[in-house]
Design a protein around this motif. Structure first.
Motif, PDB file in Angstrom:
ATOM      1  N   GLN A  72      -9.500 -15.290  -8.208  1.00 30.11           N
ATOM      2  CA  GLN A  72      -9.336 -15.630  -9.622  1.00 30.11           C
ATOM      3  C   GLN A  72      -7.882 -15.535 -10.068  1.00 30.11           C
ATOM      4  N   ARG A 114     -12.981   2.083  -6.589  1.00 30.07           N
ATOM      5  CA  ARG A 114     -11.959   3.117  -6.706  1.00 30.07           C
ATOM      6  C   ARG A 114     -12.554   4.427  -7.212  1.00 30.07           C
ATOM      7  N   LEU A 152     -12.714  -3.661  -8.578  1.00 35.76           N
ATOM      8  CA  LEU A 152     -11.611  -2.707  -8.502  1.00 35.76           C
ATOM      9  C   LEU A 152     -12.004  -1.310  -8.934  1.00 35.76           C
ATOM     10  N   THR A 170      -5.493  -0.689 -17.039  1.00 36.21           N
ATOM     11  CA  THR A 170      -4.598  -1.661 -17.659  1.00 36.21           C
ATOM     12  C   THR A 170      -5.363  -2.585 -18.604  1.00 36.21           C
ATOM     13  N   VAL A 171      -6.585  -2.945 -18.175  1.00 36.79           N
ATOM     14  CA  VAL A 171      -7.425  -3.803 -19.017  1.00 36.79           C
ATOM     15  C   VAL A 171      -8.342  -2.901 -19.838  1.00 36.79           C
ATOM     16  N   LEU A 231      -4.266  -8.408 -11.972  1.00 33.08           N
ATOM     17  CA  LEU A 231      -5.279  -9.296 -12.554  1.00 33.08           C
ATOM     18  C   LEU A 231      -5.064  -9.447 -14.057  1.00 33.08           C
ATOM     19  N   ALA A 232      -4.724  -8.357 -14.716  1.00 29.87           N
ATOM     20  CA  ALA A 232      -4.557  -8.392 -16.163  1.00 29.87           C
ATOM     21  C   ALA A 232      -3.369  -9.271 -16.541  1.00 29.87           C
ATOM     22  N   PHE A 233      -2.290  -9.183 -15.789  1.00 33.85           N
ATOM     23  CA  PHE A 233      -1.087  -9.951 -16.126  1.00 33.85           C
ATOM     24  C   PHE A 233      -1.113 -11.354 -15.528  1.00 33.85           C
ATOM     25  N   LEU A 237     -12.459 -11.866 -15.960  1.00 38.77           N
ATOM     26  CA  LEU A 237     -11.487 -10.840 -15.590  1.00 38.77           C
ATOM     27  C   LEU A 237     -12.095  -9.449 -15.653  1.00 38.77           C
ATOM     28  N   GLU A 261       0.835  -1.197   0.000  1.00 37.27           N
ATOM     29  CA  GLU A 261       0.000   0.000   0.000  1.00 37.27           C
ATOM     30  C   GLU A 261       0.866   1.241   0.000  1.00 37.27           C
ATOM     31  N   PRO A 262       1.114   1.854  -1.103  1.00 37.09           N
ATOM     32  CA  PRO A 262       0.675   1.459  -2.442  1.00 37.09           C
ATOM     33  C   PRO A 262       1.463   0.243  -2.945  1.00 37.09           C
ATOM     34  N   MET A 321       4.908   1.768  -9.563  1.00 35.27           N
ATOM     35  CA  MET A 321       3.729   1.564  -8.723  1.00 35.27           C
ATOM     36  C   MET A 321       2.681   0.892  -9.603  1.00 35.27           C
ATOM     37  N   TRP A 322       2.120  -0.205  -9.098  1.00 34.75           N
ATOM     38  CA  TRP A 322       1.103  -0.922  -9.856  1.00 34.75           C
ATOM     39  C   TRP A 322      -0.223  -0.841  -9.134  1.00 34.75           C
ATOM     40  N   ASN A 323      -1.237  -1.469  -9.698  1.00 31.96           N
ATOM     41  CA  ASN A 323      -2.495  -1.638  -8.981  1.00 31.96           C
ATOM     42  C   ASN A 323      -3.020  -3.045  -9.221  1.00 31.96           C
ATOM     43  N   MET A 324      -4.057  -3.397  -8.482  1.00 32.24           N
ATOM     44  CA  MET A 324      -4.576  -4.776  -8.556  1.00 32.24           C
ATOM     45  C   MET A 324      -5.057  -5.100  -9.964  1.00 32.24           C
ATOM     46  N   GLU A 325      -5.584  -4.082 -10.638  1.00 31.64           N
ATOM     47  CA  GLU A 325      -6.085  -4.325 -11.993  1.00 31.64           C
ATOM     48  C   GLU A 325      -4.974  -4.865 -12.880  1.00 31.64           C
ATOM     49  N   SER A 326      -3.779  -4.248 -12.762  1.00 30.81           N
ATOM     50  CA  SER A 326      -2.651  -4.715 -13.560  1.00 30.81           C
ATOM     51  C   SER A 326      -2.270  -6.134 -13.168  1.00 30.81           C
ATOM     52  N   VAL A 370     -12.622  -6.805 -12.686  1.00 32.24           N
ATOM     53  CA  VAL A 370     -11.925  -5.523 -12.702  1.00 32.24           C
ATOM     54  C   VAL A 370     -12.914  -4.392 -12.490  1.00 32.24           C
ATOM     55  N   ARG A 382      -7.521 -12.287  -1.340  1.00 31.80           N
ATOM     56  CA  ARG A 382      -8.880 -11.799  -1.577  1.00 31.80           C
ATOM     57  C   ARG A 382      -9.297 -12.012  -3.031  1.00 31.80           C
ATOM     58  N   PHE A 383      -8.304 -12.158  -3.903  1.00 33.66           N
ATOM     59  CA  PHE A 383      -8.623 -12.273  -5.324  1.00 33.66           C
ATOM     60  C   PHE A 383      -8.440 -13.717  -5.768  1.00 33.66           C
ATOM     61  N   ASN A 433      -3.337   8.096  -2.175  1.00 36.31           N
ATOM     62  CA  ASN A 433      -3.434   6.818  -2.854  1.00 36.31           C
ATOM     63  C   ASN A 433      -4.893   6.388  -2.831  1.00 36.31           C
ATOM     64  N   PRO A 477       1.101  -0.895 -17.379  1.00 34.71           N
ATOM     65  CA  PRO A 477       0.436  -1.343 -16.161  1.00 34.71           C
ATOM     66  C   PRO A 477       0.832  -0.584 -14.896  1.00 34.71           C
ATOM     67  N   ALA A 478       1.854   0.259 -14.975  1.00 32.27           N
ATOM     68  CA  ALA A 478       2.214   1.023 -13.782  1.00 32.27           C
ATOM     69  C   ALA A 478       1.274   2.217 -13.668  1.00 32.27           C
ATOM     70  N   GLU A 479       1.245   2.849 -12.499  1.00 28.55           N
ATOM     71  CA  GLU A 479       0.434   4.049 -12.375  1.00 28.55           C
ATOM     72  C   GLU A 479       1.238   5.204 -11.798  1.00 28.55           C
TER      73      GLU A 479
END
Lengths: 320, 280, 330
Positions: free
Chosen positions: A269, C63, C59, C31-32, A242-244, C51, A203-204, A235-240, C55, A266-267, C185, C304-306
Motif C-alpha cells: 500500500q 509488535r 504492524l 504515529t497514526v 505508512l503514515a507519511f 492505512l 533494522e532498526p 529511528m523510525w518504524n514502518m508505521e511512521s 497499521v 512487503r508493504f 528492538n 514519527p521517530a521512536e
C-alpha cells in the motif's frame, strides 16, 4: 647530490637552533627561507593552527572521504596510510592500513613516519589527537558535515597537500553541480517536489533527517524530506513510513542485511512501492563527503525526475 | 527393654581435607526420645548431624536408618524421615509465613500441583502447634528472630517426618524465646517425635534430653548416656576445658506445660566465676 | 516491605488489568492516532483495507505480541535466576547468554549476511552455546551458585573478547549492525517466528510455574532445600536450562532489552510476596504488559521517530522501583 644533502641537513640543524633563540628567526628568516621549504600555516576544522614545512610528503588519512578526495586530487603518491574503511577507490585498499578510523593503531601510524595525519573532527578522540601531537606528528582535522563544508574541505586539502589547483577544480566541479541542480529545480518549481524518505539502516529503521549531509543533498536535488525538520538521524518504524507515505524511498544496500528493497516491497500500500519508486543508491554516494557526492546528487535528481514520470498503471505492468 | 532403634551409629569416622573430624562415634537414637549432641566449638557436632542425615559419606563405620545406610538414601527418602530446623538464616525474599511453612510439604506435592487442601490444613496445624498461628499472613522478611525460629520449627513439623533435627536452632535467641522453644521440644518429644539436637545450652539440654552425646574437641566420643551419666564435672572439663559446679534440684514439674506432674531432679551447671581463674 | 501479605487474591485481576491496559495503549498509540472505537471497528473487520487497518493488523498487533512475549520471557527468567541464585539483583543475562547472543549475531552479520533469519538463529545458537558452557562447568563441579555466576561472567567475557577479536578481522560495518541489532528492538519483521517462539515460551513458563514449590524451596538456600527433599544438582540444572532457554529466545527475537527481568519480579515480590505460585504467573503477565506499555511509549513520545525501548524501560522502571522500595520501607 650527497654533499647537497649534508648541506641541507646542516642548514636545517642551524635553523632549528636559531628557532630556539627569540627574535633571531623573525629577523633573518627571509634570508634563509629561499633555501628550505617554507613554513606554512593552515587553520583546520577545529580552528587549530597547523604549521607545516611546506607540502607534506608522507600523509596518513584516517578519514575515508579524505582518502577518496586525495585520489581525486591526484595526490595518492603522498598517501602512506589509510584506514580499514578506506575502500574507494579500490587501489586505496592496497595502501598500508592503520586500523579503524575511530581507533587506529598509534604504533602503526608512527611506524609510517608521516609528516601529516588527517583526522575527522567528529570521529577521532581528543586523546588520539593529543597522542599524535606528543609524537611530534602534525595533525590536520576536517569536519565535512555539509555540502559547503565538503567543498571547503576539497579546496583546503588541495592547499595543504600542495595540490591547490586540483583542489580548486574539484571544489568548483561540486559547486557547479549544485548550481546546475538549483537551476533545474527552480525551473520545475517546488510545488511538484516529491516527498522522500532517506533510509540509512533498516533494522532498526534509521533515517537521515534534514540536518544531515544526505538531507541537504536531497533538498538540493529538489526533494522534500519526510523527516521532522531539524532532525539528524532519528529511528523510525514502518508505521511512521505508512503514515507519511513518501513518494520516493531511498535505500542503501548494506553488507549484513537482506536486500533493502524487499523490506519495503512487503508493504504494497506504500505509494513508493506501487509506483516503483523504491530506489537503491550506494550509501557512500550519500553519506561520504567525498568526490562521489556528485554521483549521489545526480542519483537523487534522477530518482526524483523518474518518479515524476512513473504512474501506478505503468508500474503494475512492469511488476507482473 | 530396648525400644526400636530409629538410628544406629557405629564406629563412625570422618575426616575433612585430611583432618580427622570425628573418631569412632557409636550411639543409637530410639524412637520418641530427645538426644542432644554437645561439645566445644569445632568438635564436629554439625558434621555429625550432617552424617546422620546422609549429607556426608563416612570414612569408616556407618549410619543406619533401619536397614539403609544414610548416605545411600535419596534426598526425598531422607526428607520423609528427618525434618531439619536450620540455624538462623537470612531471608532475601519476603514470603507469606503460611507459604514459608508450606515449603515443608514440598516432598508430598505432585510435580504439577501446588499444596493441596490437606497440605494447607497441616500447615495451619503446624503453625498453631508452635503458637504462631497469628503470624500466618505476615511477611517472612519482617519476622523477629524468635518468630522466624518458630516458623522454621513449624515448617519442620509440617514435613511430618518422625525425626526432628535441630542444629543450634536456639543459640541466637534470648532467654525467653529459648525457653519457649525448649518447652515445645519437650512437648513434641512426649508426643512421640524423635528429636536430635545440637545444643550449647547445658541446662536446658539436661532438662529435656533423654540421652546426651558429649564430644571432645578432637571429635572423640567422651560419653553417651543419660544427662546424669554424661554431664559430670570430669566429662565437662574434658569437653570444654571449664570447671563447673553442678547443682541438683527437685522440681515438682508443675507450671511447665508439658510436665508429667512427678517430681524430677533437675541439673544446673554453673561455670566457675571468672575471678577464680586468675588466682589459681 | 509490608509486615503482612494480604489480599493476595487481587493479584490476578490487577495483573490482567495492567496487561489489558498496556495492550490497548499499544494498539491505540503510535504515529497514526486511533480512537478506541476506531480500534474496535478495525479489530472487528480484519478484512478491511486502509492505512489504519494495515497499521493495526500488520504492524501493531505483531509488535505488541512480540513485546508481550519478550517481556514475559525476561520477567519469568529473571524471577527464576533470582530465586535459584538467591540474589534479588540477578538479571536474566547473568549466565553469559547476552555475550553468546552478541557473538552469534556478529558472526552471522560478518560471514553469512544474506537472509534476515540467519541473525536471530545464530544469536539463539550463541546464547545456547554460552549456556551450555556454563552448564558443563556446573556439572563438572556440582557447583555452588557463586561458581555458576562466575562461570557465567567468564563465558560472557570470553564471548566479548572473541567479539573484539572478530572486530579486528571483520569489516566494521557488520559489527556496527550487530551492535544495533543487539540494542533491543521490537520492530523486527520476523513475524513467522513469533508463533513458534510464543509456543515454546508458553510451555517453558507453564513448566516453571508447575515447579513453583521447587522455586520457593530454592530461595531458602541449597542446604535447606536439600533437607526439604530437593535433589539440588538435577533440579537446579532443570531450572537454569528452562530459564536460559527463555532468555535465548527473547534475545533472538528482540536483542537485549534491559530492566524487565530485574524490575518486574522485584515489584511483584514487594506487592504480593515471594511465593512463586503467584510470582511466576504475575511476573509473566506484568512483564508482558510492562514491555508492551514501554514500547507504546517508545513509539509515541517522539513520533514519527521512536526511542529505543530499553531507554523507556529504564526511565519508567527505575523510578517506579525506587517508589516501591520507599513505599514498602526497605
Amino acid at each position: 647530490m650527497h654533499s647537497n644533502r649534508h648541506l641541507s641537513l646542516i642548514l636545517m640543524f642551524v635553523c632549528g637552533l636559531l628557532a630556539w633563540v627569540p627574535g633571531v628567526w623573525s629577523g633573518s628568516g627571509s634570508a634563509i627561507a629561499a633555501s628550505i621549504p617554507a613554513q606554512v600555516t593552515h587553520t583546520d576544522a577545529l580552528g587549530r593552527q597547523v604549521q607545516l614545512d611546506g607540502a607534506p610528503q608522507r600523509v596518513v588519512s584516517l578519514v575515508p572521504s579524505v582518502t577518496e578526495t586525495i585520489y581525486a586530487l591526484g595526490a595518492q603518491g603522498l598517501l602512506v596510510g589509510v584506514t580499514d574503511f578506506c575502500n574507494y577507490p579500490p587501489q586505496a585498499q592496497n595502501k598500508q592500513s592503520v586500523g579503524a578510523y575511530d581507533s587506529p593503531s598509534i604504533e602503526a601510524i608512527a611506524m609510517l613516519r608521516p609528516d601529516l595525519v588527517i583526522i575527522a573532527a567528529d570521529m577521532a578522540t581528543p586523546a588520539l589527537l593529543q597522542t599524535l601531537l606528543e609524537l611530534d606528528i602534525p595533525v590536520y582535522s576536517v569536519y565535512p558535515r555539509s555540502l559547503k563544508a565538503t567543498i571547503e574541505m576539497q579546496r583546503n586539502l588541495g592547499a595543504v597537500l600542495g595540490y591547490a589547483e586540483a583542489g580548486a577544480t574539484l571544489a568548483s566541479q561540486l559547486e557547479q553541480a549544485i548550481a546546475q541542480l538549483n537551476q533545474e529545480v527552480n525551473q520545475t518549481g517546488v510545488e511538484t517536489s516529491p516527498r522522500v524518505l532517506l533510509t540509512i539502516m533498516l533494522e532498526p529503521l534509521v533515517i537521515a533527517g534534514t540536518d544531515t549531509l544526505p538531507g541537504e543533498m536531497l533538498a538540493c536535488a529538489g526533494g522534500v524530506n519526510v523527516a521532522t525538520p531539524g532532525s539528524r538521524y532519528p529511528m523510525w518504524n514502518m508505521e511512521s513510513v505508512l503514515a507519511f507515505d513518501p513518494d520516493i524511498i531511498i535505500v542503501s544496500p548494506h553488507p549484513g542485511t537482506s536486500s533493502p528493497r524487499d523490506f519495503f516491497l512487503r508493504f504494497k500500500q506504500l505509494r513508493a512501492v506501487q509506483q516503483g519508486n523504491v530506489v537503491e543508491i550506494p550509501a557512500d554516494w550519500l553519506q561520504r563527503p567525498g568526490p562521489r557526492i556528485i554521483k549521489g546528487l545526480e542519483a537523487l535528481r534522477q530518482a526524483i525526475t523518474d518518479a515524476a514520470t512513473h504512474t501506478p498503471e505503468k508500474i503494475d505492468a512492469t511488476q507482473h | 527393654m530396648m525400644e526400636a532403634q530409629m538410628l544406629q551409629i557405629q564406629k563412625l569416622d570422618f575426616s575433612y581435607r585430611g583432618k580427622k573430624v570425628l573418631r569412632q562415634i557409636s550411639f543409637g537414637v530410639e524412637q520418641g526420645k530427645v538426644v542432644s549432641i554437645m561439645g566445644a566449638n569445632g568438635s564436629g557436632k554439625s558434621t555429625l548431624l550432617r552424617l546422620l542425615r546422609g549429607r556426608l559419606q563416612p570414612d569408616g563405620g556407618e549410619v543406619r536408618w533401619g536397614n539403609a545406610a544414610a548416605h545411600k538414601l535419596s534426598r526425598r527418602e531422607m526428607a520423609l524421615k528427618v525434618a531439619v530446623v536450620p540455624q538462623q538464616l537470612q531471608q532475601p525474599f519476603g514470603f507469606q509465613v503460611r507459604e514459608m511453612v508450606a515449603m515443608g510439604r514440598y516432598i508430598y506435592q505432585q510435580p504439577l500441583a501446588g499444596p493441596s487442601r490437606q497440605d494447607w490444613k497441616i500447615v495451619d496445624e503446624a503453625l498453631a502447634s508452635t503458637d504462631s498461628a497469628h503470624l500466618a499472613t505476615r511477611c517472612s522478611a519482617e519476622l523477629s528472630g524468635g518468630e522466624l525460629q518458630r516458623v522454621m520449627l513449624a515448617r519442620a513439623l509440617a514435613q511430618q517426618a518422625p525425626v526432628l533435627m535441630l542444629d543450634e536452632a536456639t543459640s541466637q535467641l534470648d532467654m525467653g524465646h529459648k525457653r519457649s522453644i525448649c518447652l515445645l521440644l519437650r512437648h513434641l518429644g512426649q508426643n512421640g517425635k524423635t528429636i536430635v539436637q545440637v545444643s550449647h545450652d547445658m541446662n536446658s539440654a539436661a532438662e529435656i534430653s533423654h540421652k546426651i552425646l558429649l564430644l571432645s574437641p578432637a571429635g572423640e566420643q567422651i560419653a553417651f548416656g543419660s544427662p546424669y551419666e554424661v554431664l559430670t564435672s570430669a566429662h565437662i572439663e574434658a569437653a570444654y576445658g571449664v570447671q563447673v559446679d553442678i547443682q541438683r534440684y527437685l522440681s515438682t514439674g508443675g507450671g511447665t506445660g508439658g510436665g508429667t506432674g512427678e517430681s524430677t531432679e533437675i541439673l544446673r551447671f554453673l561455670p566457675q566465676p571468672l575471678t577464680s581463674r586468675s588466682t589459681p | 516491605m509490608q509486615p503482612s501479605i494480604r489480599h493476595t487474591y487481587l493479584w490476578l485481576p490487577l495483573c490482567l488489568l495492567f496487561l489489558g491496559g498496556a495492550v490497548v495503549a499499544g494498539l491505540i498509540y503510535g504515529t497514526v492516532p486511533l480512537t478506541p472505537s476506531e480500534l474496535v471497528d478495525i479489530l472487528l473487520h480484519p478484512q478491511s483495507s486502509g492505512l489504519k487497518s494495515t497499521v493495526v493488523w500488520q504492524l501493531r498487533l505483531p509488535r505488541v505480541g512480540l513485546a508481550a512475549l519478550v517481556g514475559m520471557a525476561l520477567a519469568v527468567s529473571g524471577t527464576v535466576f533470582q530465586a535459584v541464585l538467591r540474589n534479588p539483583l540477578a538479571d536474566p543475562y547473568i549466565l553469559g547468554v547476552s555475550g553468546g547472543a552478541a557473538l552469534g549475531a556478529v558472526l552471522a552479520l560478518t560471514f553469512f549476511s544474506v537472509q534476515s533469519y540467519v541473525v536471530p538463529s545464530l544469536a539463539f545458537s550463541g546464547a545456547l552455546l554460552a549456556l551450555f558452557l556454563v552448564y558443563l562447568v556446573a556439572r563438572a563441579h556440582q557447583a555452588a551458585t557463586h561458581t555458576l555466576i562466575l562461570a557465567g561472567v567468564m563465558v560472557g567475557s570470553l564471548c566479548t573478547a572473541m567479539l573484539m577479536f572478530l572486530l579486528l578481522y571483520a569489516p566494521a560495518d557488520p559489527m556496527r549492525n550487530a551492535l544495533f541489532w543487539l540494542a533491543g528492538n521490537l520492530a523486527r519483521g520476523e513475524e513467522r517466528w513469533l508463533p513458534y517462539g510464543a509456543g515454546v515460551c508458553m510451555i517453558l513458563v507453564l513448566l516453571l510455574w508447575s515447579r513453583a514449590g521447587l522455586l520457593d524451596v530454592f530461595t531458602q538456600g541449597e542446604d535447606v532445600a536439600a533437607d526439604l527433599g530437593v535433589d539440588i544438582g538435577r533440579e537446579r540444572m532443570f531450572l537454569f536450562c528452562a530459564a536460559g532457554l527463555l532468555v535465548a529466545i527473547a534475545v533472538a527475537l528482540a536483542g537485549l532489552v534491559g530492566f524487565v527481568g530485574l524490575v518486574v519480579p522485584h515489584a511483584i515480590r514487594l506487592l504480593w510476596g515471594a511465593g512463586h505460585t503467584r510470582l511466576i504467573p504475575a511476573a509473566a503477565i506484568v512483564g508482558a504488559g510492562f514491555l508492551v506499555g514501554a514500547d507504546a511509549i517508545a513509539r509515541t513520545v517522539l513520533a514519527p521517530a521512536e526511542v529505543p525501548v530499553g531507554v523507556v524501560t529504564a526511565l519508567v522502571g527505575a523510578p517506579f522501583f525506587l517508589y516501591l522500595l520507599r513505599l514498602r520501607g526497605r
